[in-house]
Structures are given as structure tokens and as C-alpha cells.
Design an enzyme around this catalytic site. Sequence first.
Site, PDB file in Angstrom:
ATOM      1  N   GLU A   1     -52.184   2.490  25.278  1.00 62.16           N
ATOM      2  CA  GLU A   1     -52.361   1.157  25.847  1.00 62.16           C
ATOM      3  C   GLU A   1     -51.842   0.074  24.906  1.00 62.16           C
ATOM      4  OE1 GLU A   1     -54.262  -2.672  26.978  1.00 62.16           O
ATOM      5  OE2 GLU A   1     -54.364  -1.610  25.072  1.00 62.16           O
TER       6      GLU A   1
ATOM      7  N   ASP B   1     -62.085  -3.299  20.107  1.00 64.67           N
ATOM      8  CA  ASP B   1     -60.969  -3.040  21.011  1.00 64.67           C
ATOM      9  C   ASP B   1     -60.444  -1.629  20.820  1.00 64.67           C
ATOM     10  OD1 ASP B   1     -58.921  -3.387  22.815  1.00 64.67           O
ATOM     11  OD2 ASP B   1     -57.696  -4.636  21.516  1.00 64.67           O
TER      12      ASP B   1
ATOM     13  N   ASP C   1     -56.521   4.482  21.658  1.00 66.70           N
ATOM     14  CA  ASP C   1     -55.584   4.092  20.598  1.00 66.70           C
ATOM     15  C   ASP C   1     -55.899   2.694  20.082  1.00 66.70           C
ATOM     16  OD1 ASP C   1     -54.740   3.174  23.172  1.00 66.70           O
ATOM     17  OD2 ASP C   1     -52.753   2.713  22.374  1.00 66.70           O
TER      18      ASP C   1
END
Length: 377
Positions: free
Chosen positions: A132, A98, A67
Amino acid sequence: MSTLELAKQLIARRSLTPFDEGCLALIGARLEPLGFKLEMLRYDNVDNLWARRGSNGPVVCFAGHTDVVPTGPVDQWHSDPFTPTLRDGMLFGRGAADMKGSLAAFVTSIERFVAAYPSHAGSIALLLTSDEEGIAVNGTVRVVEVLQMRGEKMDYCIVGEPTSSAKIGDTIKNGRRGSLSGKLTVKGVQGHIAYPHLAKNPIHLAAPAIAELAAMVWDNGNAYFPATTWQISNIHSGTGATNVIPGTVEIEFNLRFSTASTVDELKAKTHAILDQHGLNYELAWSLSGKPYLTPRGDLVDAVGAAIKEVTGIETELSTSGGTSDGRFIADICPQVIEFGPLNATIHKLNECVSVTDLDVLSEIYCRTLVNLLVNKI
């Protein structure tokens, strides 16, 4: 397929937290032919993957998330955030750093390692989630609970968070501080501001305690962590009128704490100060993450050696920054570190990662597997 191509495929999936949008299926399709047993674990709208190759120890796990955070104003991106774009040697797109770049590097490093060592000792595992970046209640923490109930553990875990600062490999995180929040309500007596003797101003009552909490030396940290800090994030009080003494004040605060203090110790010290000042109060606590620490040992040495072999850099250890899913994994894994690409653009507009760094990262992950499962550093 190169690390770059897989990263591009992952970025093209609009996996805004907590949605996966097919990223895990894409990764699973690459792992299954290598002999991985795939286990999809879905809780509410969150997808998780536990994949493992091998049945013996030691178990080396790669952990991460599919995610991503929202893009922000799309018109301020130089290219569509979900259309992976190459520009000046950089791969642009939401999640490039990321952490879809790390996920791609996980897969290609494993592919190369298994091709070179098909009968390697131990096991390789992946723990991936789509929860997350959000509230993180149905992701890694739930998978860890399942593994705990089954008595399944890991020996080493590498979380692919973007940890590098100036150059790929210059920093790894070998721990993170814990995060303990409190919502404090101090009660007074509401009244007219011109008749303070008929009221009790809770702001005035709380002020000395606030000053003491702010000045408190909670601990001195240790060789790996700075001292614990206490910070107020919000204060709410008053009716909006300028001639009314409020009846209550709400103070929200947070403690970022190291392994030098326990949760119970921090709570006890806080209550002691509030009680010492004779306050009539209520305090609700919320623990969002415990601290964890992996001192120098097998995993830190193996990753550090791999970084040195590939880049020539002597990596530095750090515990700075916020929390990560490493805080959950540490419950079933004695050695957890975080290592990934540069973090300069994470959560920003025009997030990007160096194309060269993707290959370097994959090579470092692969050599780490060699160090742990073949050379057994």
C-alpha cells in the site's frame, strides 16, 4: 492477548514496503481458530490475505496494510523504529499509527465479537496487503480483481487508515478525491536566443495555456468534496546553455478531483484549452485513483454510533488528504469508510500511538460489528 501486545509483535517485524515479513502469518494464526477461511494471495514479492468467516451477507470487511514506509535517519529516532517501545503512555515504532495499531485492533475486536456472538448473522472478512505504501500494483487492487472474477462482494468496508485528528474518533473519512496526472510535452523550434524569429520558444507558447489551466474552475465540488484542483509539479526545458531557445518543454501536472467531475470530462477540458492555443503537443495521462464517496447511511451511522458510545464524541466526516486503498475496494463495495488512530506522527520520525487509544479503537471496531450484524443499525 491485548491489542497492545499484538501491535508490538507487528511493529517488531521489519515490513518495509512491499515486504510483509510474517505479519500476515501472525494475524492469520489469530483468525484461523475463530473459524476464518484464510487465502494467501502472493503476486511477485507482495503478500496479500483474504480471510472470511461466514458465507452469508451482509459482509463486513476490515482492510489495511502491513507494509510501512522507510524509517528515515535511525539515529534521529529516540528508540529503534522496529523495537516497539513504551514511553509516557505511547507506543513508539514504525507503523504504530500507520497502520499496525489498527491491524491489532481489527483482530482483538473480532475476537471479542465472535466470543460474544459465535452464531452472528452475515460474514466478517479481512483484506490485508503488504503493498500500500509503495506503488500499490500487486496488493489490494489485485485481490479486488480476484474477488470480482469470483463474483464475491462486500457490503461494508472499514479501512484502518489513521484518520483521527485531535482525539480518537473525531474524524472518519467517508471518501477520497481521485488523482489524475498528466505529462505534457509542448514542441517548439530550437534556435539561437539572439535570433528568436528563427525559432519557436515552447515555454512562451505554453505559458498562456498554463495560466488558463491554473485559473480554470473545473467544478464546484459538492456537499462532501472541495472543488477540483490543478497543480504543476515539475517543468523541464532547455539545454543548460543560456543562449539557446529550447525545442521542447515538459510539464508534469496533477488534478485532485471529486465525484463532481469524471476523468473523461477533465481530460476533455484540458485538451480543449491546449487546442484552443494552437499548441503542438503530446499529453500522456496516468490515473492513480478514482474518487469514491460513501454518503450517510448504514456504515457511516454504525461507525458514528460506535464512536459516540465509546468516546462520547460526535464524529466528523471528511474527504481530505491523499488516496488510500479504499479507491480500489469501492469497485466491489458500495459503502467504504476509513477510520483509525491519530495521524499526527504518521511517516515521521518517532511515529507513535497512544496505548489507551489502541483499546478504544478495538472497542469501537467491535461495537461497529455489533451495530451492523446484531443491532443492524
